[in-house]
Design a protein around this motif. Structure first.
Motif, short mmCIF file in Angstrom:
data_model
loop_
_atom_site.label_atom_id
_atom_site.label_comp_id
_atom_site.label_asym_id
_atom_site.label_seq_id
_atom_site.Cartn_x
_atom_site.Cartn_y
_atom_site.Cartn_z
N ASP A 107 -3.74 1.43 14.36
CA ASP A 107 -3.97 2.61 13.54
C ASP A 107 -4.83 2.16 12.36
OD1 ASP A 107 -3.91 5.16 12.67
OD2 ASP A 107 -1.76 5.24 12.24
N ASP A 108 -5.28 3.12 11.54
CA ASP A 108 -6.02 2.76 10.34
C ASP A 108 -5.23 1.80 9.47
OD1 ASP A 108 -8.26 4.09 10.91
OD2 ASP A 108 -7.95 5.75 9.53
N HIS A 109 -3.96 2.08 9.36
CA HIS A 109 -3.06 1.19 8.63
C HIS A 109 -1.90 0.86 9.55
CE1 HIS A 109 -5.12 3.79 5.65
NE2 HIS A 109 -5.40 2.62 5.14
N GLY A 110 -2.23 0.22 10.64
CA GLY A 110 -1.25 -0.04 11.70
C GLY A 110 -0.43 -1.28 11.45
N THR A 111 0.14 -1.75 12.54
CA THR A 111 1.06 -2.89 12.49
C THR A 111 0.43 -4.09 11.80
OG1 THR A 111 1.74 -2.11 14.66
CG2 THR A 111 2.69 -4.18 13.91
N ARG A 112 -0.80 -4.39 12.20
CA ARG A 112 -1.47 -5.57 11.69
C ARG A 112 -1.80 -5.44 10.20
NH1 ARG A 112 -5.84 -8.22 15.66
NH2 ARG A 112 -5.18 -10.37 15.38
N PHE A 113 -2.27 -4.24 9.84
CA PHE A 113 -2.59 -3.99 8.43
C PHE A 113 -1.34 -4.19 7.57
CE2 PHE A 113 -3.18 -1.70 4.57
CZ PHE A 113 -4.53 -1.76 4.30
N ARG A 114 -0.23 -3.63 8.00
CA ARG A 114 1.03 -3.74 7.25
C ARG A 114 1.48 -5.20 7.16
NH1 ARG A 114 3.72 1.61 7.35
NH2 ARG A 114 2.05 2.95 8.07
N LEU A 115 1.26 -5.94 8.22
CA LEU A 115 1.61 -7.36 8.24
C LEU A 115 0.84 -8.12 7.16
CD1 LEU A 115 3.46 -8.91 10.36
CD2 LEU A 115 1.32 -9.82 11.25
N TYR A 116 -0.44 -7.86 7.09
CA TYR A 116 -1.29 -8.53 6.10
C TYR A 116 -0.90 -8.10 4.68
CZ TYR A 116 -4.65 -10.60 9.35
OH TYR A 116 -5.25 -11.37 10.29
N ALA A 117 -0.69 -6.81 4.52
CA ALA A 117 -0.32 -6.28 3.20
C ALA A 117 1.01 -6.90 2.74
CB ALA A 117 -0.21 -4.76 3.27
N HIS A 118 1.94 -6.99 3.68
CA HIS A 118 3.25 -7.56 3.39
C HIS A 118 3.13 -9.03 2.99
CE1 HIS A 118 7.49 -6.67 3.53
NE2 HIS A 118 7.72 -7.89 3.97
N TYR A 119 2.27 -9.72 3.71
CA TYR A 119 2.04 -11.14 3.46
C TYR A 119 1.49 -11.36 2.05
CZ TYR A 119 0.09 -15.82 4.23
OH TYR A 119 -0.22 -17.15 4.13
N ILE A 120 0.50 -10.57 1.67
CA ILE A 120 -0.09 -10.68 0.33
C ILE A 120 0.93 -10.28 -0.73
CG2 ILE A 120 -1.90 -9.82 -1.21
CD1 ILE A 120 -3.64 -9.44 1.34
N ASP A 121 1.67 -9.20 -0.46
CA ASP A 121 2.71 -8.74 -1.40
C ASP A 121 3.70 -9.86 -1.70
OD1 ASP A 121 1.61 -6.28 -1.58
OD2 ASP A 121 3.06 -5.28 -0.29
N ASN A 122 4.12 -10.54 -0.66
CA ASN A 122 5.10 -11.61 -0.82
C ASN A 122 4.54 -12.76 -1.65
OD1 ASN A 122 7.28 -10.57 0.47
ND2 ASN A 122 6.80 -11.45 2.47
N MET A 123 3.27 -13.03 -1.47
CA MET A 123 2.66 -14.15 -2.18
C MET A 123 2.38 -13.82 -3.64
SD MET A 123 -0.01 -16.23 0.15
CE MET A 123 -1.20 -14.90 0.05
N SER A 124 1.93 -12.59 -3.88
CA SER A 124 1.41 -12.27 -5.21
C SER A 124 2.26 -11.28 -5.99
CB SER A 124 -0.03 -11.76 -5.08
OG SER A 124 -0.06 -10.69 -4.16
N GLY A 125 3.34 -10.81 -5.38
CA GLY A 125 4.21 -9.88 -6.08
C GLY A 125 3.61 -8.50 -6.28
N THR A 126 2.60 -8.18 -5.51
CA THR A 126 2.01 -6.85 -5.57
C THR A 126 2.75 -5.92 -4.61
OG1 THR A 126 0.40 -7.61 -3.95
CG2 THR A 126 -0.30 -7.55 -6.25
N LYS A 127 2.35 -4.67 -4.62
CA LYS A 127 2.89 -3.72 -3.67
C LYS A 127 1.73 -2.87 -3.16
CE LYS A 127 7.26 -1.25 -3.06
NZ LYS A 127 6.73 -0.71 -1.80
N ILE A 128 1.02 -3.44 -2.21
CA ILE A 128 -0.19 -2.78 -1.70
C ILE A 128 0.18 -1.49 -0.99
CG2 ILE A 128 -2.12 -3.01 -0.10
CD1 ILE A 128 -1.87 -6.08 -0.55
N LYS A 129 -0.54 -0.45 -1.35
CA LYS A 129 -0.25 0.84 -0.74
C LYS A 129 -0.81 0.89 0.68
CE LYS A 129 0.00 2.94 -5.20
NZ LYS A 129 -0.12 1.62 -5.87
#
Ligand SMILES: [Zn+2]
Ligand SMILES: [Zn+2]
Length: 124
Positions: free
Chosen positions: A37-59
């Protein structure tokens, strides 16, 4: 000045998270990665990965996309065969060597913000 309206619209955290969001899209695009999807499984995986590293909450949605788009007020149109329209927030030609080689066209500026320093306006 483009930084002012940006800061008016979004908090600094939102800006960082929005940019990270766009960077994930860019990363997918550059590496030709597919997602379900535009923001599918893979996108969420990457966003989650960055969030965990940097303490952000990517929309995962594009709540701020329109605001970001509205700040891209410098428009260039390619006069070559590709006819690409490029919108940028900064006043810099989108011309690249790769585009020159592939298309051969030149980017012609077709729109810019009223307060662009390059353009001298007469006060009415
Ligand atoms: Zn997105
Ligand atoms: Zn072109």
């Amino acid at each position: 000045m483009l930084s002012k309206p940006l800061l008016d619209l979004l908090s600094r955290k939102d800006i960082v998270e929005t940019l990270l969001h766009e960077m994930i899209h860019a990363y997918f695009y550059v590496n030709n990665l597919q997602d379900d999807d535009d923001h599918g499984t893979r996108f969420r995986l990457y966003a989650h990965y960055i969030d965990n590293m940097s303490g952000t909450k990517i929309k995962i949605t594009h709540d701020f996309h329109d605001e970001m788009e509205s700040l891209k007020r410098h428009w260039w149109l390619c006069d070559g065969p590709c006819g690409m329209l490029k919108k940028q927030a900064i006043n810099r030609t989108p011309d690249t060597k790769a585009h020159k080689r592939k298309c051969g066209g030149n980017f012609v500026k077709i729109a810019e913000p009223d307060d662009a320093p390059a353009k001298k306006r007469r006060k009415v």
